[in-house]
Design a protein around this motif. Structure first.
Motif, short mmCIF file in Angstrom:
data_model
loop_
_atom_site.label_atom_id
_atom_site.label_comp_id
_atom_site.label_asym_id
_atom_site.label_seq_id
_atom_site.Cartn_x
_atom_site.Cartn_y
_atom_site.Cartn_z
N LEU A 122 1.01 -1.57 0.10
CA LEU A 122 -0.12 -0.24 0.31
C LEU A 122 1.29 1.59 -0.01
N LEU A 123 1.71 0.82 0.75
CA LEU A 123 2.75 2.05 1.14
C LEU A 123 3.63 2.56 -0.26
N ALA A 176 -0.01 -0.41 -7.44
CA ALA A 176 -1.01 -1.01 -6.81
C ALA A 176 -2.25 -0.91 -6.88
N PRO A 177 -3.69 -1.26 -6.63
CA PRO A 177 -5.19 -0.84 -6.40
C PRO A 177 -5.16 -0.62 -5.00
N ALA A 178 -6.26 0.46 -5.23
CA ALA A 178 -6.74 0.81 -4.05
C ALA A 178 -6.69 0.25 -2.94
N ALA A 179 -7.03 0.64 -1.60
CA ALA A 179 -6.83 -0.46 -0.75
C ALA A 179 -7.30 -1.21 -0.24
N PRO A 180 -7.20 -2.47 -0.04
CA PRO A 180 -8.15 -3.58 0.08
C PRO A 180 -9.05 -3.08 1.34
N ASP A 181 -10.60 -3.61 1.19
CA ASP A 181 -11.51 -3.79 2.36
C ASP A 181 -11.04 -4.21 3.68
N GLN A 224 -6.22 2.74 5.64
CA GLN A 224 -5.48 2.35 4.33
C GLN A 224 -5.56 4.20 4.75
N LEU A 225 -5.51 4.72 5.17
CA LEU A 225 -5.63 6.83 4.62
C LEU A 225 -3.79 6.42 4.91
N LEU A 226 -3.18 5.88 5.18
CA LEU A 226 -1.40 5.48 5.49
C LEU A 226 -1.23 5.79 3.81
N GLN A 227 -1.48 5.66 2.95
CA GLN A 227 -1.08 5.12 1.66
C GLN A 227 -1.43 6.62 1.13
N GLY A 228 -1.86 7.72 1.59
CA GLY A 228 -1.91 9.32 1.47
C GLY A 228 -0.30 9.55 1.94
#
Ligand code: ZN
Length: 161
Positions: A98-99, A104-109, A115-119
């Protein structure tokens, strides 16, 4: 990332960096690792105590550095505490992707606020900061597994990451 998410990202990071969860140290029976991120000056010490049935009984960290490094570590500890170590290892791998993987696609559920860390993908120089706690967790889990396989009951001190 839309404006709402960006705002939430900043809010959550600020909250965790100002009021870090699970801050402190663990004594005997815990695996200890030290990690650093020289490019930013972040330092992190992580203690993980894993029960006989492979659950993360307790986890604490100390360290200093930028807000994202400390917030990410705080978020990591709240998420994996009480969870099976195998699940924590899987989560660390997910977070690594994710990082770091911009394709990579959007964060998995099910990641929740993690998931905010992907910011941080918007700030490439901050990726190592956000990954520091997760790298330390992976190292601690590796050390624990190695300890089990050698049958040693002593506390292992990890090498610097
Ligand atoms: Zn940093």
């Amino acid at each position: 990332m839309n404006d709402d998410l960006r705002e939430l990202y900043q809010e959550v990071i600020l909250d965790h960096s100002r009021r870090p969860r699970n801050r402190g140290e663990l004594g005997e029976g815990a695996v200890h690792v030290h990690g650093d991120n020289p490019s930013c000056g972040d330092e992190l010490d992580l203690w993980v105590r894993i029960s006989g049935d492979g659950r993360i009984d307790d986890i604490k960290f100390s360290g200093h550095g930028c807000a994202i490094s400390q917030a990410s570590a705080s978020m990591m500890t709240t998420r994996v505490k009480g969870r099976p170590s195998t699940e924590a290892a899987g989560l660390a791998a997910t977070m690594h992707t994710l990082l770091t993987d911009t394709s990579a696609p959007a964060a998995p559920d099910g990641l929740g606020e993690l998931q905010l860390l992907q910011g941080v993908r918007q700030f490439p120089q901050r990726v190592k900061c956000a990954a520091l706690g997760w790298r330390a967790l992976e190292e601690a889990l590796r050390l624990h597994a190695a300890k089990l396989s050698t049958g040693s009951a002593t506390t292992e001190e990890g090498d610097s990451l």
